[in-house]
Design an enzyme around this catalytic site. Structure first.
Site, PDB file in Angstrom:
ATOM      1  N   ASN A   1       0.825  -1.206   0.000  1.00 31.64           N
ATOM      2  CA  ASN A   1       0.000   0.000   0.000  1.00 31.64           C
ATOM      3  C   ASN A   1       0.862   1.259   0.000  1.00 31.64           C
ATOM      4  O   ASN A   1       1.943   1.302   0.584  1.00 31.64           O
ATOM      5  CB  ASN A   1      -1.037  -0.004   1.131  1.00 31.64           C
ATOM      6  CG  ASN A   1      -0.497  -0.280   2.509  1.00 31.64           C
ATOM      7  OD1 ASN A   1       0.560  -0.867   2.668  1.00 31.64           O
ATOM      8  ND2 ASN A   1      -1.225   0.145   3.512  1.00 31.64           N
TER       9      ASN A   1
ATOM     10  N   GLU B   1       0.351   5.210   0.714  1.00 33.85           N
ATOM     11  CA  GLU B   1      -0.583   6.206   1.237  1.00 33.85           C
ATOM     12  C   GLU B   1      -0.157   7.621   0.857  1.00 33.85           C
ATOM     13  O   GLU B   1       0.931   7.840   0.313  1.00 33.85           O
ATOM     14  CB  GLU B   1      -0.711   6.027   2.757  1.00 33.85           C
ATOM     15  CG  GLU B   1      -1.294   4.665   3.094  1.00 33.85           C
ATOM     16  CD  GLU B   1      -1.713   4.501   4.539  1.00 33.85           C
ATOM     17  OE1 GLU B   1      -1.330   5.342   5.394  1.00 33.85           O
ATOM     18  OE2 GLU B   1      -2.445   3.528   4.819  1.00 33.85           O
TER      19      GLU B   1
ATOM     20  N   CYS C   1      -4.203   0.576  -2.535  1.00 34.64           N
ATOM     21  CA  CYS C   1      -3.992  -0.708  -1.864  1.00 34.64           C
ATOM     22  C   CYS C   1      -2.877  -1.521  -2.530  1.00 34.64           C
ATOM     23  O   CYS C   1      -2.603  -1.378  -3.730  1.00 34.64           O
ATOM     24  CB  CYS C   1      -5.258  -1.541  -1.914  1.00 34.64           C
ATOM     25  SG  CYS C   1      -6.632  -0.863  -0.996  1.00 34.64           S
TER      26      CYS C   1
ATOM     27  N   GLU D   1      -2.786  -4.699  -3.384  1.00 37.70           N
ATOM     28  CA  GLU D   1      -3.218  -5.581  -4.479  1.00 37.70           C
ATOM     29  C   GLU D   1      -3.204  -4.836  -5.805  1.00 37.70           C
ATOM     30  O   GLU D   1      -2.775  -5.346  -6.831  1.00 37.70           O
ATOM     31  CB  GLU D   1      -4.646  -6.106  -4.232  1.00 37.70           C
ATOM     32  CG  GLU D   1      -4.811  -6.937  -2.983  1.00 37.70           C
ATOM     33  CD  GLU D   1      -5.229  -6.116  -1.784  1.00 37.70           C
ATOM     34  OE1 GLU D   1      -4.660  -5.017  -1.565  1.00 37.70           O
ATOM     35  OE2 GLU D   1      -6.117  -6.572  -1.042  1.00 37.70           O
TER      36      GLU D   1
ATOM     37  N   CYS E   1     -10.100  -5.566   0.014  1.00 38.71           N
ATOM     38  CA  CYS E   1     -11.226  -4.630   0.081  1.00 38.71           C
ATOM     39  C   CYS E   1     -12.080  -4.749  -1.187  1.00 38.71           C
ATOM     40  O   CYS E   1     -11.662  -5.359  -2.186  1.00 38.71           O
ATOM     41  CB  CYS E   1     -10.733  -3.197   0.264  1.00 38.71           C
ATOM     42  SG  CYS E   1     -10.109  -2.438  -1.243  1.00 38.71           S
TER      43      CYS E   1
ATOM     44  N   CYS F   1     -10.464  -3.537  -4.509  1.00 43.09           N
ATOM     45  CA  CYS F   1      -9.460  -4.466  -5.052  1.00 43.09           C
ATOM     46  C   CYS F   1     -10.125  -5.705  -5.643  1.00 43.09           C
ATOM     47  O   CYS F   1      -9.654  -6.246  -6.645  1.00 43.09           O
ATOM     48  CB  CYS F   1      -8.446  -4.836  -3.982  1.00 43.09           C
ATOM     49  SG  CYS F   1      -7.356  -3.448  -3.618  1.00 43.09           S
TER      50      CYS F   1
HETATM   51  N1  THU Z   1      -5.364  -1.729   2.165  1.00 47.28           N
HETATM   52  C1  THU Z   1      -4.765  -2.536   1.229  1.00 47.28           C
HETATM   53  O1  THU Z   1      -3.614  -2.296   0.834  1.00 47.28           O
HETATM   54  N2  THU Z   1      -5.457  -3.583   0.746  1.00 47.28           N
HETATM   55  C2  THU Z   1      -6.720  -3.919   1.123  1.00 47.28           C
HETATM   56  O2  THU Z   1      -7.317  -4.839   0.556  1.00 47.28           O
HETATM   57  C3  THU Z   1      -7.353  -3.217   2.256  1.00 47.28           C
HETATM   58  C4  THU Z   1      -6.716  -1.935   2.653  1.00 47.28           C
HETATM   59  C5  THU Z   1      -4.627  -0.563   2.691  1.00 47.28           C
HETATM   60  C6  THU Z   1      -5.149   0.765   2.222  1.00 47.28           C
HETATM   61  C7  THU Z   1      -4.662   1.689   3.316  1.00 47.28           C
HETATM   62  O3  THU Z   1      -3.341   2.096   3.016  1.00 47.28           O
HETATM   63  C8  THU Z   1      -4.621   0.806   4.555  1.00 47.28           C
HETATM   64  O4  THU Z   1      -4.675  -0.539   4.078  1.00 47.28           O
HETATM   65  C9  THU Z   1      -5.773   1.032   5.525  1.00 47.28           C
HETATM   66  O5  THU Z   1      -6.996   0.966   4.888  1.00 47.28           O
END
Ligand code: THU
Length: 157
Positions: free
Chosen positions: A57, A59, A68, A70, A107, A110
């Protein structure tokens, strides 16, 4: 849970492809950039050719721009090849404030993106889900199992 094809108690039980892709997802955790959520996610995909692409991820101070793990893995591969055959995808997550007791599911956004890649290659992807400090790994055979009745290209063209 009927969407789970198989549950493994250790990485040693996985087929060779699963071992490679899960290990790469775990290795990606150290590159995760998550200063706002402090929730670290690593992902990886392995192609039929054996090529592996990782993601984590990313940010941003402007929160909605966070992406994310994925999607980073899928898009970095998709940005370099027009046709592909993804065999498996793996995801893991680390929350330093709370030990994750269950594998961390992708999520909704994704899931939709994974579906697009399955549709492009016309073949389902094996999805391995786990979490940091957890030996348990779930195998989901194809995104349809966790994204039923979905929106797709058949609605557009
Ligand atoms: N996140 C992912 O990388 N993948 C997911 O499937 C769920 C959420 C990340 C996004 C964000 O940087 C952090 O997790 C919190 O939501």
């Amino acid at each position: 849970m009927n969407y789970i094809h198989k549950s493994f108690d250790s990485i040693d039980q996985l087929p060779e492809i699963g071992k490679i892709v899960v290990k790469q997802a775990q290795a990606q955790l150290k590159f995760a950039y998550a200063p706002y959520s402090n929730f670290y996610v690593g992902a990886a995909i392995i192609l039929e050719s054996g090529e592996v692409y990782g993601g984590c991820n990313q940010e941003n101070a402007s929160y909605p721009l966070c992406i994310c793990a994925e999607r980073v893995a899928l898009y970095s591969m998709g940005a370099q090849m027009k046709t592909f055959n993804i065999q498996a995808l793996a995801v893991t997550a680390h929350n330093p404030r709370k030990k994750l007791m269950e594998p961390c599911m992708p999520c909704g956004a994704c899931r939709q993106v994974i579906q697009e890649y399955e549709s492009r290659q016309e073949k389902p992807i094996d999805i391995y889900i786990t979490a940091y400090e957890l030996d348990k790994i779930l195998l989901i055979k194809g995104i349809g199992a966790i994204l039923p009745s979905s929106f797709g290209k058949e609605h557009l063209i």
